[in-house]
Design a protein around this motif. Structure first.
Motif: not given
Length: 357
Positions: A163, A165-169, A291, A300, A303, A316
């Motif tokens: 992956s 991106y693994t976290e929200p950006v 997104w 992606s 946030k 969230e």
């Protein structure tokens, strides 16, 4: 097709549990050269350097385009491509816009299948893992003349990935820089489009943002893309995304998301997305999620969105609440053969014994 199998496989050095993105390449590559007005024979050969000079016209004048796509492995070890005909159509669209020779379907699809079949052991299996494939066309003529080149190369290289991106950006809405202009090459996957995006993205990173939401070059009032992705906005229970144009890339993942959303009965509107409308929706607590989608990232989730001196935090959401994550799961399940494919998108790569020529 001329096939030359490597005598020194590097597969033993590959650790499928420790994968970066785009840094380790499989054993083989596809190469085909254009000269005297026609393409030569496709060669499947060991991956490695090629003899070019700094006077190569693709480097000096930017005649270069590429595609991004993936191959996936299911639990039984079978291998699949995803909608390769769309990438074939788009690379020729890009080549035409950059005054480069178009390639044949046999070169593209046949080359893809042969390469993936030859190096199928390089394709990792598991959550978020795949083989990222990069077909490209670029000018190779050695000449310092600002004109259409006479020599080109079509190539395909590939790299195992996990992956992106693994976290929200967090993303910054651009109110000065634009990704593309009217009459330009925004609808082509031109290599120069990406080079031009790096400096504005660097400035955004200095403010604490991972990516940019590009706006139109004339007024900066409308969303166009986000980073190297198409952008989606959810206001209440409706998804909005800008229509493709000469400035916005016709993304394969974008089209897949739209079809999946409609298939699930989600209200979708393909229309210009105003920055002011997004800001107003946030002030009314109606902006549910934003997104980006693309081959490399799939999805992606954002946030927070920055605009001028504001930083707007987004809710969230759980996977069940999020349209972005729900559609991502549906898409990945089709790609990895975990779900039925009602659209006919998945293309199985049959196993063949490729003999050295």
């Amino acid at each position: 097709m001329i096939i030359q199998k490597t005598s020194n496989s590097r597969i033993g050095e590959f650790d499928p549990e420790n994968i970066g993105f785009g840094t380790a390449f499989i054993d083989h590559m596809i190469v085909c050269e254009y000269e005297n007005g026609k393409w030569g024979e496709v060669r499947l050969m060991p991956y490695g350097p090629l003899p070019f000079t700094p006077a190569m016209m693709g480097v000096n004048y930017g005649q270069a385009c590429f595609e991004g796509m993936k191959a996936y492995k299911d639990k039984d070890g079978e291998v699949y491509l995803f909608r390769p005909e769309k990438n074939f159509e788009r690379i020729n669209k890009s080549a035409k816009r950059l005054a480069m020779p178009e390639i044949t379907e046999e070169m593209f699809i046949g080359g893809l299948k042969a390469l993936v079949d030859m190096d199928r052991n390089w394709i990792p299996y598991g959550e978020g893992k795949s083989l990222y494939i990069r077909p490209l066309i670029f000018a190779t003529e050695e000449a310092l003349k600002a004109r259409i080149a006479n020599k080109y190369m079509f190539a395909i290289v590939a790299t195992p990935v996990q992956s992106y991106y693994t976290e929200p950006v967090s993303v910054k809405i651009s109110d000065f820089y634009s990704r593309a202009a009217s009459g330009g090459v925004g609808s082509a996957k031109a290599a120069g489009n990406y080079a031009a995006s790096f400096y504005p993205t660097k400035l955004a990173a200095e403010e604490g943002y991972e990516q940019i939401i590009w706006t139109d070059d004339a007024t900066h009032k409308y969303f166009e893309e986000s980073g190297t992705m198409n952008v989606f906005v959810r206001i209440n229970d409706t998804i909005y995304t800008p229509p493709t144009s000469e400035k916005i890339l016709d993304g394969v993942t974008r089209d897949s998301f739209l079809q999946l959303a409609k298939h699930r009965g989600i209200d979708v509107k393909v229309e210009p997305v105003e920055v002011a409308k997004v800001l107003e929706a946030h002030s009314k607590e109606e902006l549910i999620e934003v997104w980006g989608v693309g081959t490399a990232v799939v999805t992606s989730v954002f946030k927070a969105i920055g605009y001028k001196d504001q930083k707007l935090t987004l809710p969230e959401l759980s996977e069940e609440e999020s349209f972005a994550l729900t559609l991502k799961k549906a898409l990945v399940d089709i790609q990895t053969n975990k779900a039925e494919d009602p659209f006919g998108w998945r293309v199985k790569v049959e196993k063949h014994i490729l003999e050295t020529a």
